[in-house]
Design a protein around this motif. Sequence first.
Motif, PDB file in Angstrom:
ATOM      1  N   PRO A  32       0.710  -1.166   0.029  1.00 28.14           N
ATOM      2  CA  PRO A  32       0.058  -0.186  -0.162  1.00 28.14           C
ATOM      3  C   PRO A  32       0.816   1.371  -0.038  1.00 28.14           C
ATOM      4  N   ASP A  33       2.063   1.291   0.781  1.00 24.95           N
ATOM      5  CA  ASP A  33       2.788   2.414   0.936  1.00 24.95           C
ATOM      6  C   ASP A  33       3.212   2.854  -0.699  1.00 24.95           C
ATOM      7  N   LEU A  34       3.394   2.038  -1.776  1.00 24.06           N
ATOM      8  CA  LEU A  34       3.749   2.338  -2.935  1.00 24.06           C
ATOM      9  C   LEU A  34       2.707   3.152  -3.871  1.00 24.06           C
ATOM     10  N   LEU A  35       1.386   3.314  -3.093  1.00 21.14           N
ATOM     11  CA  LEU A  35       0.226   3.773  -3.781  1.00 21.14           C
ATOM     12  C   LEU A  35      -0.091   5.362  -3.419  1.00 21.14           C
ATOM     13  N   ILE A  36       0.884   5.520  -2.352  1.00 21.41           N
ATOM     14  CA  ILE A  36       0.749   6.849  -1.781  1.00 21.41           C
ATOM     15  C   ILE A  36       1.464   8.074  -2.221  1.00 21.41           C
ATOM     16  N   ALA A  37       1.018   8.903  -2.911  1.00 19.59           N
ATOM     17  CA  ALA A  37       1.954   9.990  -3.645  1.00 19.59           C
ATOM     18  C   ALA A  37       2.691  10.753  -2.423  1.00 19.59           C
ATOM     19  N   LYS A  38       3.887  11.379  -2.987  1.00 18.65           N
ATOM     20  CA  LYS A  38       4.731  12.072  -2.204  1.00 18.65           C
ATOM     21  C   LYS A  38       4.762  13.541  -2.489  1.00 18.65           C
ATOM     22  N   PRO A  39       4.363  14.550  -1.509  1.00 19.89           N
ATOM     23  CA  PRO A  39       4.470  16.003  -1.946  1.00 19.89           C
ATOM     24  C   PRO A  39       5.874  16.305  -2.119  1.00 19.89           C
ATOM     25  N   VAL A  40       6.136  17.318  -3.169  1.00 21.42           N
ATOM     26  CA  VAL A  40       7.414  17.623  -3.385  1.00 21.42           C
ATOM     27  C   VAL A  40       7.133  19.214  -3.683  1.00 21.42           C
ATOM     28  N   SER A  41       8.250  19.882  -3.673  1.00 21.48           N
ATOM     29  CA  SER A  41       8.165  21.352  -3.781  1.00 21.48           C
ATOM     30  C   SER A  41       8.100  21.622  -5.307  1.00 21.48           C
ATOM     31  N   SER A  42       7.329  22.742  -5.686  1.00 20.28           N
ATOM     32  CA  SER A  42       7.484  23.052  -7.067  1.00 20.28           C
ATOM     33  C   SER A  42       8.657  24.072  -7.445  1.00 20.28           C
ATOM     34  N   GLU A  43       9.182  23.738  -8.630  1.00 22.22           N
ATOM     35  CA  GLU A  43      10.514  24.465  -8.973  1.00 22.22           C
ATOM     36  C   GLU A  43      10.140  25.838  -9.810  1.00 22.22           C
ATOM     37  N   ASP A  44       8.797  25.973  -9.954  1.00 20.61           N
ATOM     38  CA  ASP A  44       8.418  27.250 -10.668  1.00 20.61           C
ATOM     39  C   ASP A  44       7.684  27.960  -9.819  1.00 20.61           C
ATOM     40  N   GLY A  45       7.451  27.758  -8.497  1.00 17.70           N
ATOM     41  CA  GLY A  45       6.491  28.569  -7.633  1.00 17.70           C
ATOM     42  C   GLY A  45       5.377  28.920  -7.887  1.00 17.70           C
ATOM     43  N   CYS A  46       4.715  27.585  -8.399  1.00 23.57           N
ATOM     44  CA  CYS A  46       3.093  27.655  -9.100  1.00 23.57           C
ATOM     45  C   CYS A  46       2.298  27.994  -7.873  1.00 23.57           C
ATOM     46  N   GLY A  47       2.468  27.853  -6.603  1.00 23.68           N
ATOM     47  CA  GLY A  47       1.298  28.007  -5.436  1.00 23.68           C
ATOM     48  C   GLY A  47       0.409  27.115  -5.301  1.00 23.68           C
ATOM     49  N   HIS A  48       0.514  26.101  -6.155  1.00 25.46           N
ATOM     50  CA  HIS A  48      -0.385  24.972  -5.679  1.00 25.46           C
ATOM     51  C   HIS A  48       0.329  23.561  -5.248  1.00 25.46           C
ATOM     52  N   ARG A  49      -0.209  22.809  -4.816  1.00 24.62           N
ATOM     53  CA  ARG A  49       0.206  21.475  -4.325  1.00 24.62           C
ATOM     54  C   ARG A  49       0.688  20.582  -5.492  1.00 24.62           C
ATOM     55  N   VAL A  50       2.100  20.009  -5.458  1.00 24.59           N
ATOM     56  CA  VAL A  50       2.600  19.141  -6.573  1.00 24.59           C
ATOM     57  C   VAL A  50       2.911  18.004  -5.829  1.00 24.59           C
ATOM     58  N   LEU A  51       2.314  16.844  -6.332  1.00 22.09           N
ATOM     59  CA  LEU A  51       2.401  15.488  -5.864  1.00 22.09           C
ATOM     60  C   LEU A  51       3.262  14.626  -6.748  1.00 22.09           C
ATOM     61  N   ASN A  52       4.085  13.672  -6.467  1.00 24.39           N
ATOM     62  CA  ASN A  52       5.088  12.700  -7.071  1.00 24.39           C
ATOM     63  C   ASN A  52       4.348  11.416  -6.966  1.00 24.39           C
ATOM     64  N   PHE A  53       4.266  10.726  -8.354  1.00 22.62           N
ATOM     65  CA  PHE A  53       3.874   9.467  -8.124  1.00 22.62           C
ATOM     66  C   PHE A  53       4.470   8.684  -9.148  1.00 22.62           C
ATOM     67  N   ASP A  54       5.662   8.172  -8.890  1.00 21.33           N
ATOM     68  CA  ASP A  54       6.253   7.350  -9.901  1.00 21.33           C
ATOM     69  C   ASP A  54       5.724   6.070  -9.899  1.00 21.33           C
ATOM     70  N   ILE A  55       5.645   5.475 -11.333  1.00 19.99           N
ATOM     71  CA  ILE A  55       5.126   4.265 -11.424  1.00 19.99           C
ATOM     72  C   ILE A  55       6.070   3.397 -12.072  1.00 19.99           C
ATOM     73  N   VAL A  56       6.066   2.081 -11.490  1.00 20.15           N
ATOM     74  CA  VAL A  56       7.304   1.057 -12.050  1.00 20.15           C
ATOM     75  C   VAL A  56       6.504  -0.066 -12.565  1.00 20.15           C
ATOM     76  N   LEU A  57       6.879  -0.636 -13.756  1.00 20.50           N
ATOM     77  CA  LEU A  57       6.445  -1.618 -14.448  1.00 20.50           C
ATOM     78  C   LEU A  57       7.517  -2.739 -14.535  1.00 20.50           C
ATOM     79  N   SER A  58       7.130  -3.882 -14.643  1.00 20.76           N
ATOM     80  CA  SER A  58       8.173  -4.810 -14.723  1.00 20.76           C
ATOM     81  C   SER A  58       9.145  -4.850 -15.766  1.00 20.76           C
ATOM     82  N   ARG A  59       8.680  -4.668 -16.849  1.00 20.80           N
ATOM     83  CA  ARG A  59       9.399  -4.807 -17.967  1.00 20.80           C
ATOM     84  C   ARG A  59       9.558  -3.453 -18.725  1.00 20.80           C
TER      85      ARG A  59
END
Length: 199
Positions: free
Chosen positions: A171-198
């Motif tokens: 389940p931990d792999l399905l929770i997005a992680k908050p990250v800082s915005s590099e362009d100062g956009c003012g809204h929340r940015v979430l990182n969600f990497d997706i890993v496939l087998s091949r």
Amino acid sequence: MVSTTETDGMHASENRHRTPDQILGPYFPMGHTPVTQADLTCVNGVDGFAQGEIIEVTGRILNLAGEPVRSVPVTIWQANTFGRYDHGNDPNPAPLDPNFVGCVGVQSDEDGIYRIKTVKPGAYPAGPDWVRPPHIHIEVHGRFERLITQMYFPDEPLNASDRLLNTALRPDLLIAKPVSSEDGCGHRVLNFDIVLSRG
């Protein structure tokens, strides 16, 4: 844009796991053509702006070796800010947002990165004793495999009791992680990497 260094990628590869599968869900947008622009807050041909908290979701699509999965289609769909899908079978009495198109089709770039701007979906009742936490559905058509999963938000109280999230292998792999915005956009940015087998 969230930067990822080669060193980060090599270090992470030791513990990389395939993103868990989740159900397609009853509200997959059948009969709807996903919009092809990455900004769902203001869609071409729609007069107004979507209601709700604006967020940005970004991440990399990788294989287990840490290599980017390039130029593959990614379909993303979700409920609106009130927890209602734009789908004829959704019984939720919450209002529809006429300015929100809840389905987008994008493509990963040469670094495997995908990105959308949208609104945070609302929670909604899925049964008499079950309220689903905010989540976003993602389908990736890789070169060798198809992955259907769901992205959940960090620090959501409903995550702890969600049946679909908590029956996932990781389940931990399905929770997005908050990250800082590099362009100062003012809204929340979430990182969600997706890993496939091949990939």
